[in-house]
Every structure is written in structure tokens, then in C-alpha cells.
Design a protein around this motif. Structure first.
Motif, PDB file in Angstrom:
ATOM      1  N   LEU A  27       0.763  -1.175   0.042  1.00 50.41           N
ATOM      2  CA  LEU A  27       0.075   0.039  -0.142  1.00 50.41           C
ATOM      3  C   LEU A  27       0.853   1.129  -0.021  1.00 50.41           C
ATOM      4  CD1 LEU A  27      -2.914  -0.961   2.318  1.00 50.41           C
ATOM      5  CD2 LEU A  27      -3.113  -0.555   0.107  1.00 50.41           C
ATOM      6  N   ALA A  71       0.816   3.822  -2.860  1.00 44.65           N
ATOM      7  CA  ALA A  71       0.034   5.207  -2.501  1.00 44.65           C
ATOM      8  C   ALA A  71       1.182   6.370  -3.071  1.00 44.65           C
ATOM      9  CB  ALA A  71       0.016   5.291  -1.015  1.00 44.65           C
ATOM     10  N   ASN A 107       0.581   7.391  -6.518  1.00 40.25           N
ATOM     11  CA  ASN A 107      -0.401   7.992  -6.860  1.00 40.25           C
ATOM     12  C   ASN A 107      -0.218   9.557  -6.886  1.00 40.25           C
ATOM     13  OD1 ASN A 107      -3.309   8.970  -6.428  1.00 40.25           O
ATOM     14  ND2 ASN A 107      -3.990   7.056  -5.680  1.00 40.25           N
ATOM     15  N   TYR A 159      -3.876   8.340   4.572  1.00 37.62           N
ATOM     16  CA  TYR A 159      -4.287   7.803   3.022  1.00 37.62           C
ATOM     17  C   TYR A 159      -3.975   6.301   3.288  1.00 37.62           C
ATOM     18  CZ  TYR A 159      -4.043   6.677  -1.970  1.00 37.62           C
ATOM     19  OH  TYR A 159      -4.256   6.115  -3.201  1.00 37.62           O
ATOM     20  N   CYS A 196      -6.577   4.476   5.462  1.00 36.95           N
ATOM     21  CA  CYS A 196      -7.797   4.407   4.686  1.00 36.95           C
ATOM     22  C   CYS A 196      -7.870   3.194   3.710  1.00 36.95           C
ATOM     23  CB  CYS A 196      -8.084   5.654   4.025  1.00 36.95           C
ATOM     24  SG  CYS A 196      -9.583   5.983   3.363  1.00 36.95           S
ATOM     25  N   MET A 197      -6.807   3.194   2.777  1.00 36.74           N
ATOM     26  CA  MET A 197      -6.650   1.790   2.052  1.00 36.74           C
ATOM     27  C   MET A 197      -6.553   0.735   2.513  1.00 36.74           C
ATOM     28  SD  MET A 197      -7.164   3.526  -0.907  1.00 36.74           S
ATOM     29  CE  MET A 197      -7.925   4.663  -0.216  1.00 36.74           C
ATOM     30  N   THR A 239      -9.455  -2.542  -3.886  1.00 35.73           N
ATOM     31  CA  THR A 239      -8.331  -1.458  -3.536  1.00 35.73           C
ATOM     32  C   THR A 239      -7.327  -1.071  -4.397  1.00 35.73           C
ATOM     33  OG1 THR A 239      -8.352  -2.774  -1.373  1.00 35.73           O
ATOM     34  CG2 THR A 239      -6.556  -1.498  -1.695  1.00 35.73           C
ATOM     35  N   MET A 290      -8.981   1.498  -6.341  1.00 34.78           N
ATOM     36  CA  MET A 290      -9.127   3.004  -5.717  1.00 34.78           C
ATOM     37  C   MET A 290      -7.743   3.433  -5.648  1.00 34.78           C
ATOM     38  SD  MET A 290     -11.506   4.678  -4.109  1.00 34.78           S
ATOM     39  CE  MET A 290     -12.683   3.261  -3.835  1.00 34.78           C
ATOM     40  N   LEU A 291      -6.573   2.606  -5.477  1.00 37.90           N
ATOM     41  CA  LEU A 291      -5.298   3.329  -5.383  1.00 37.90           C
ATOM     42  C   LEU A 291      -4.729   4.142  -6.838  1.00 37.90           C
ATOM     43  CD1 LEU A 291      -3.322   0.464  -3.899  1.00 37.90           C
ATOM     44  CD2 LEU A 291      -3.696   2.489  -2.874  1.00 37.90           C
ATOM     45  N   CYS A 343     -13.783   4.286   5.621  1.00 36.39           N
ATOM     46  CA  CYS A 343     -13.336   4.361   4.154  1.00 36.39           C
ATOM     47  C   CYS A 343     -14.060   3.338   3.491  1.00 36.39           C
ATOM     48  CB  CYS A 343     -11.861   4.191   4.209  1.00 36.39           C
ATOM     49  SG  CYS A 343     -10.984   5.483   4.746  1.00 36.39           S
TER      50      CYS A 343
END
Length: 315
Positions: free
Chosen positions: A3, A7, A10, A98, A101-102, A164, A167-168, A183
Motif C-alpha cells: 500500500l 500510494a 498516486n 491515506y 484508509c486504503m 483496493t 481505488m489506489l 473508508c
């Protein structure tokens, strides 16, 4: 680790979010905090108690209680992922990074899919027990139960990973305030400033597979079960057969009804206030009620509890 790496790639300018919680009315914050704290304690005690009870009593080591053991474990983890962070929003500004949340999104999706699948496995188990009792030991052997449970957690992992990862890939530059107590997918999609078409497609595919598919299997199983029960001549036999299914039917209706209403809408443009209330039913109320739904009218559980308490008193 995964993650954190994703992240960093992102383009989102958001590094942390604010969870608004269930309500913004100050006079309700403290009463709701104690209400949901009580629900959390009851959920933890109920599910953990059922897990221990099934584990300590050999006569409950059957396929039915094996699946119930896993349902209680899923509900226990489910509540732990959601409620503690929710309680924070009732007493102070609730910040979540962040990455956190993920991570919460992943485990929430993982356990909600697991719940769908384990309820389906339990419906199939009841179908075999009532409609094909002579083949029950062979059909629901230890190896079959292990394979079914492994499939449950595998489907949960694949579905959660899909949600996930999708969403990332989004950028969150339209704000950092999540109008929810966790989330979840719909409120996060509302914050995205990039196209969410892929995410919405994944939601319909994953949720369709894990809600519509299991719903059809459960509906078919109970149609056959009720047909079989109606052919039983003995009133006592019909009552006993129906009592083994009624608890499961209640749990299924509560969970699948709320989750289908939440995720199978045409678009994520509905009222988030309604969404939050709907989510409460299958993320918080359901896991709290399940241990009681399955044990209050269950003679085997009552006997096991009585034996366990007697052993503790004698020792």
C-alpha cells in the motif's frame, strides 16, 4: 508495504482524510458513542464466546458449527476493523492517513465478501442436511468443508484486492473530507477528481458475483428445503427442520438486503446519509446479532454452554 509503495505513485495531493462520522449533531455525539461502544462490546463478547464454546465442545465439531465458527470469526474481525475508528469520530476530529484508509478499505471488503460466501456455504450445508440426510457425512466431509472455507477466504482476498487496487489508481484532489464513518467505496468515489468508471464497473462485477450469485444459491437452497419440509408428515419433524433454518434465513435477509441496497444502485450519486444508515445494518448490527440469532433457539448451543459453565464451577 504494498500500500505504501502504490500510494507514493498516486498523483493524489491528499495524504490524510477526515472521517465525518455517522452524524454531525453535537447533542447526539455522546449518546451515540456509548451506544456503539456497547454494541462493540456485545459483538466482541458474543462472537468470541461462540468461538470458544464451539472450540471447547467436541459434539459441536460438525460442518454446521464449523461454518458458524468461521462466521463468528469473520464478524469479530469485521467489527474490529470498523467500530473502533468510528467511535473516535464521536469524541474528536477523526483523521485517517491515506495508507490507513486504503488498508481499512481492503479489510472491510475482505470480510464483507467472506460473510457473503460463508452464509452461502451455510445454506448449502442446511440443504444437504435436510434434503439429502443419508449423504450428509459424505457430501459435507472434513475435506469438503476445508475446501469450501478456503474458497470463501480466497474470494474475499481477490475481491478486496480488486477494489483496493482500483481505488489506489484514483487521485483525490476534490477534498479530503469523507462523509462517512469509515473508508467505504461510494464516499471515496465522490472525492475523486479522476474517472471512476473502472471502479464502478469493478463494484458491479465483484458485488454482483458475491451478492447476486450467493443470493441465487441461497434462494434455490431454501426453496428446495421448504419444499422438502412441507412433505414431512410429522408436525414435530417439520418444526425441528424449520427451526434449524429460520435463524440462518434471518441473518441472510439482514445482511444481503442491506448490502444489495447499498452497492447495487445504478450510480454512487444517492444520499450518503441514507448510505451510512444502511451500512450500519450489515457492518455493525449484523455482526452483533448473529451470535444471538444462531444460539438463542439452538438446543445444542444451550447444552454446550451448560456443560462448559458446570465444568468451570466444578474446577
Amino acid at each position: 508495504m504494498m500500500l505504501g509503495i502504490m500510494a507514493s505513485g498516486n498523483e493524489s495531493a491528499v495524504r490524510e482524510f477526515i472521517l465525518l462520522g455517522l452524524t454531525q449533531q453535537p447533542e447526539l455525539q455522546l449518546p451515540l458513542f456509548f451506544l456503539f461502544l456497547g454494541i462493540y462490546v456485545v459483538s466482541m463478547v458474543g462472537n468470541l464466546g461462540l468461538i470458544i464454546l464451539i472450540g471447547l465442545n467436541p459434539h459441536l465439531h460438525t460442518p454446521m458449527y464449523y461454518f458458524l465458527f468461521n462466521l463468528s470469526f469473520i464478524d469479530l474481525c469485521y467489527s474490529a476493523v470498523i467500530i473502533p475508528k468510528m467511535l473516535v469520530s464521536f469524541v474528536k476530529r477523526n483523521l485517517i492517513s491515506y495508507a490507513e484508509c486504503m488498508t481499512q478499505l481492503f479489510f472491510f471488503a475482505f470480510f464483507v465478501i467472506d460473510e457473503c460466501c460463508i452464509l452461502t456455504a451455510m445454506a448449502y450445508d442446511r440443504y444437504v442436511a435436510i434434503c439429502k440426510p443419508l449423504l450428509y457425512r459424505v457430501t459435507m466431509s472434513h475435506q469438503v468443508c476445508l475446501m469450501m472455507t478456503g474458497s470463501v477466504y480466497a474470494m474475499g482476498f481477490v475481491g478486496a484486492l480488486a477494489h483496493t487496487v482500483c481505488m489506489l489508481r484514483l487521485s483525490f484532489c476534490d477534498g479530503s473530507v469523507i462523509n462517512h464513518y469509515m473508508c467505504d467505496i461510494p464516499p471515496l468515489l465522490k472525492l475523486s477528481c479522476t474517472s471512476t468508471t473502472v471502479n464502478e464497473l469493478v463494484v458491479f462485477i465483484v458485488v454482483g458475483v458475491n451478492v447476486i450469485g450467493p443470493s441465487l444459491i441461497i434462494f434455490t437452497s431454501y426453496t428446495l428445503i421448504l419444499s422438502n419440509i412441507s412433505s414431512i408428515r410429522s408436525t414435530e419433524g417439520r418444526s425441528k427442520a424449520f427451526s434449524t433454518c429460520s435463524s440462518h434465513i434471518i441473518a441472510v435477509c439482514l445482511f444481503f438486503g442491506a448490502s444489495a441496497f447499498m452497492y447495487l444502485k445504478p450510480s454512487p450519486t444517492g444520499s450518503l446519509g441514507e448510505d451510512k444508515v444502511t451500512t450500519v445494518f450489515y457492518t455493525i448490527i449484523g455482526p452483533m446479532l448473529n451470535p444471538f440469532i444462531y444460539s438463542l433457539r439452538n438446543k445444542d448451543v444451550h447444552i454446550a454452554l451448560s456443560k462448559t459453565l458446570k465444568k468451570k464451577v466444578l474446577t
